[in-house]
Design a protein around this motif. Sequence first.
Motif, PDB file in Angstrom:
ATOM      1  N   ILE A 145       0.852  -1.195   0.000  1.00 18.89           N
ATOM      2  CA  ILE A 145       0.000   0.000   0.000  1.00 18.89           C
ATOM      3  C   ILE A 145       0.883   1.239   0.000  1.00 18.89           C
ATOM      4  CG2 ILE A 145      -1.641   1.333   1.398  1.00 18.89           C
ATOM      5  CD1 ILE A 145      -2.937  -1.011  -0.010  1.00 18.89           C
ATOM      6  N   PHE A 146       1.983   1.174   0.753  1.00 17.50           N
ATOM      7  CA  PHE A 146       2.929   2.295   0.766  1.00 17.50           C
ATOM      8  C   PHE A 146       3.514   2.512  -0.638  1.00 17.50           C
ATOM      9  CE2 PHE A 146       7.424   3.700   1.474  1.00 17.50           C
ATOM     10  CZ  PHE A 146       7.117   4.996   1.889  1.00 17.50           C
ATOM     11  N   GLY A 147       3.949   1.418  -1.271  1.00 18.89           N
ATOM     12  CA  GLY A 147       4.521   1.518  -2.623  1.00 18.89           C
ATOM     13  C   GLY A 147       3.496   2.044  -3.621  1.00 18.89           C
ATOM     14  N   ALA A 163      10.126   0.408  -7.610  1.00 14.34           N
ATOM     15  CA  ALA A 163      11.276  -0.302  -7.027  1.00 14.34           C
ATOM     16  C   ALA A 163      10.838  -1.219  -5.891  1.00 14.34           C
ATOM     17  CB  ALA A 163      12.316   0.698  -6.536  1.00 14.34           C
ATOM     18  N   ILE A 164       9.803  -0.819  -5.163  1.00 10.93           N
ATOM     19  CA  ILE A 164       9.301  -1.688  -4.084  1.00 10.93           C
ATOM     20  C   ILE A 164       8.791  -2.999  -4.686  1.00 10.93           C
ATOM     21  CG2 ILE A 164       7.427  -1.963  -2.410  1.00 10.93           C
ATOM     22  CD1 ILE A 164       7.889   0.912  -1.572  1.00 10.93           C
ATOM     23  N   LEU A 196      14.410  -2.270  -0.364  1.00 12.14           N
ATOM     24  CA  LEU A 196      12.938  -2.290  -0.363  1.00 12.14           C
ATOM     25  C   LEU A 196      12.393  -3.677  -0.716  1.00 12.14           C
ATOM     26  CD1 LEU A 196      12.630   0.991  -2.485  1.00 12.14           C
ATOM     27  CD2 LEU A 196      12.535   0.827  -0.008  1.00 12.14           C
ATOM     28  N   HIS A 197      13.179  -4.699  -0.500  1.00 13.31           N
ATOM     29  CA  HIS A 197      12.860  -6.018  -1.040  1.00 13.31           C
ATOM     30  C   HIS A 197      12.321  -7.022  -0.019  1.00 13.31           C
ATOM     31  CE1 HIS A 197      16.479  -6.460   1.208  1.00 13.31           C
ATOM     32  NE2 HIS A 197      16.287  -7.756   1.205  1.00 13.31           N
ATOM     33  N   ALA A 198      12.398  -6.684   1.279  1.00 14.92           N
ATOM     34  CA  ALA A 198      12.238  -7.732   2.297  1.00 14.92           C
ATOM     35  C   ALA A 198      10.840  -8.346   2.297  1.00 14.92           C
ATOM     36  CB  ALA A 198      12.576  -7.179   3.675  1.00 14.92           C
ATOM     37  N   TRP A 199       9.833  -7.628   1.760  1.00 17.69           N
ATOM     38  CA  TRP A 199       8.481  -8.192   1.689  1.00 17.69           C
ATOM     39  C   TRP A 199       8.478  -9.501   0.912  1.00 17.69           C
ATOM     40  CZ3 TRP A 199       6.834  -9.005  -3.244  1.00 17.69           C
ATOM     41  CH2 TRP A 199       7.456  -8.281  -4.263  1.00 17.69           C
TER      42      TRP A 199
END
Lengths: 76, 587
Positions: B151-153, B195-196, B203-206
Motif C-alpha cells: 500500500i505504501f509503494g 522499485a518496491i 525495499l525487497h524484504a516483503w
Amino acid sequence: MKRPWLIAAGAMMVALSVVLELVSRHQGHATFWWQSTPAFDLLYGFAGCIGIVLGSKWLGHVWLQRDENYYGDPKS
Amino acid sequence: MSSLHPGFILFLVALGVALTRGHVRRLVLLAGPLLTLLAAWQLTPANGWSLALPQYQLQLLQVDALSHVFGLIFSLITCIGVLYAWHVSCAGEHIATLVYAGAALGVVFAGDWMTLFVFWELMAVASLFVIWNGGSNRSWSAGFRYLLVHIFGGSLLLCGILLYVAHDGDVNLQALTRAPQVPVAAFWLMLLGVAINAAIPPLHAWLTDTYPEASVTGSVFLSAFTTKTAVYVLIRLFPGAEILLWAGVIMALYGVVYAVLENDTRRLLAYHIISQVGYMVAAVGMGTPMAINGAVAHAFCHILYKALLFMGAGVVIVGTGKRKLTELGGIAQCMPLVVMLYMVGAFSISGVPLFNGFISKSMVISAAAQKHLPLPEILLTLASIGTFLSIGLKLPYFIFFGPDRGLRPRPRPRNMVVAMGLGALLCTALGVFPGWLYARLPFPVAYHPYTVDHVVSALQLLLGTGLGFWLLLSKLGGEPTVSTDTDWVYRKPLVPVCNAMIVTARRLGASLEQARTTLLRGLIPYVQNPFLAWTRLGPNWRVVTCPPALQAPADDLTYDENRYRLPIGVTVFWIVVFFASMALYTL
C-alpha cells in the motif's frame, strides 16, 4: 561425493574446455582482458565460489544470522 | 473494440470458478487459462480497448512488442500454474490466483497511467489473498506486513502519477527518462513505488518474508508476476536510468549472499528471485537495445525456470511435510522424476548451455560488455557463480542427495508433476531454439548465444564453481537460523516504537475518558434533579452514584491489533464502496 567417475568426467570437461578455448581464442571478440585470458572463467568460478561461501558465512556468523525464533513467529 | 483482453478473460474464469463445483470447475480451470493464452497469442498492435471518461481517454488494452511478449509469458505461466494447482479444492485460492494473474496482464496491456495504477493495486490485493491462502498463522502475519509495504509503494506510485499528469496533462504512458521536463518529485516517487515491487534492496524484504509462507501452489504464481510486472514497468518508464544499473548489480549479489545462509528451501529460492531480477534491473539501467532485449528475454526465461523450481520445492514439501534443509535429505531415490525436472530448472537458472537461462543471462552480461562496463560485467558473472552454487548444487544436494533422514515422501498429485514436466520442456525448448523468443523481443536481435567462447566460458565457470562447492561442502549445510534482513527495521525496533505510540495514545484516551466520567459523575445528579442546585446549597445535600457504565475503564492498555482489524476493516470497506459508487455515478 566420492565418485571417481564424476571426478574423471569433470577433469575431462575442464581439459576439453581449455583446449577448445586455446584453439578458438582468436575467433571471439574480447572486450576486456579477462575474456581473452585462457582458463580465466575456470579460476574465476572457483575463486568466486570460495569467496562467496566464506564471505557470506562470515557475514552471517558475525552479523546476520539469529536464532530461529528471533522474531517470535508462530510455529505454524 | 476488437479482440479479447486476456486479463478480463481471467477475471471471467475466476467468476466461473466461484460459480461452479467439481468436474465443471476443473474443466473451467483447464480451459480458461488456455483461452487466455490463445487470446494473448492472437493480439496484434492493431488491437485495442479504450474507455472514454469525461476528462481522459483510458487505454485498457494497448499492444506493442514489449507488452505482447510479457502478455504471452504471463498467460503461459498461468496455464502451467493452474495445472500445478489443479487438485486444490479451495475455490478461494484459485480465484485469488486468477485475479492476480489477470491484474498482472492488465498492467502489461495498460496504455495509460490510471489503468496501470488500478491494475497495479488490484494485483497487490489479489496477491495478498494468495499469501493468506497459505492458511498458517505465519502467512497471516506475513500477509499484513506485505499489505502495508505494498500500500505504501502503491501510494508513492499514485502520488508520482498525479504529479506527472498534473504537470504534463497527458495520461498516456511514456518513458520518463526520455520525456522532456519530468517533475523531479514525480520521477522519484514513481521510481520508488515501482522499485518496491521490483524488490530492489533495501525495499525487497516483503518478498522473502511472504513468498515462503504462501501455499506451495500459490508461491508458483507469486514467483512469476509481481516482480516481473515491475520489471516491465521499469522497461516502459525508466530505460537507461543509470541508478538502476547499479541497483541491479547490487541486487544480483545481495540475493546470492543471503541464499548461501538460508535454510528454508522456498526462502532460498525467493532470494534468488531478487538476484535474477537484479540482472533485469541492471539491463534496464544500461538502456541499450541489446540490454533491453536481454531484460525481456531474461524475464521470460526466469518466469519459466523459477516457477519450475518453486514447483519442485512444493512437491517436496507436499511429499515430506518439511521445508528446511536441516530436515531434508536422502529422498532422491523416492522421486527420481522430480529430481530430474528440478535439475532442468536448476540448470536453466545457472545458465548451463542448452537450457533457457543461458540464452538470456548471457545476453545481459554481453550487453554490459558491449557498453564497456567492466565492473557490472564481472560482478554479474560473479552473481551467476553464486546462482549455480546455491540453486544448482547446494539446494539439490541437501534436499535430494544429502544425509538420509529417514523421510519417505507421500505420493504427489500427478498434475503437479505433469506441470513440472511442461515447465521443464519449455525451459529446454527455449534453450535449444532461442530464435523463437528472440523473434518476439522489442528490438531486432543480432546476438548469437551458441558461440564457442560463450559456451566454453559458461562451462568453465560452472566447473570452477563445482570444484569450489566440492571442497567446501562441509560448510554449506543448512543452519537452523534466520537471517536478519531489512524487514528487521519494522519487525524489531519499530515494534516497541509503535507500541509506545499506541499505549501513549490509549493512556491519553483513558485520561480523557476519566475526566469525562468525573465530569458526568458530577453532573448526573443535577440532570436527574434540576432543583438539586438549590438543595445542594442547603442541608439536604446527598451523593448520587453514577451508573456502572460510566465508571472509569479498567487500566487495560495492552494492544492487540487483531481485536480492531474486523471493525476497522469493515468501516474502510464501506467507505471505499461509497466513494467507488460516487465515482461511478459521476462518470
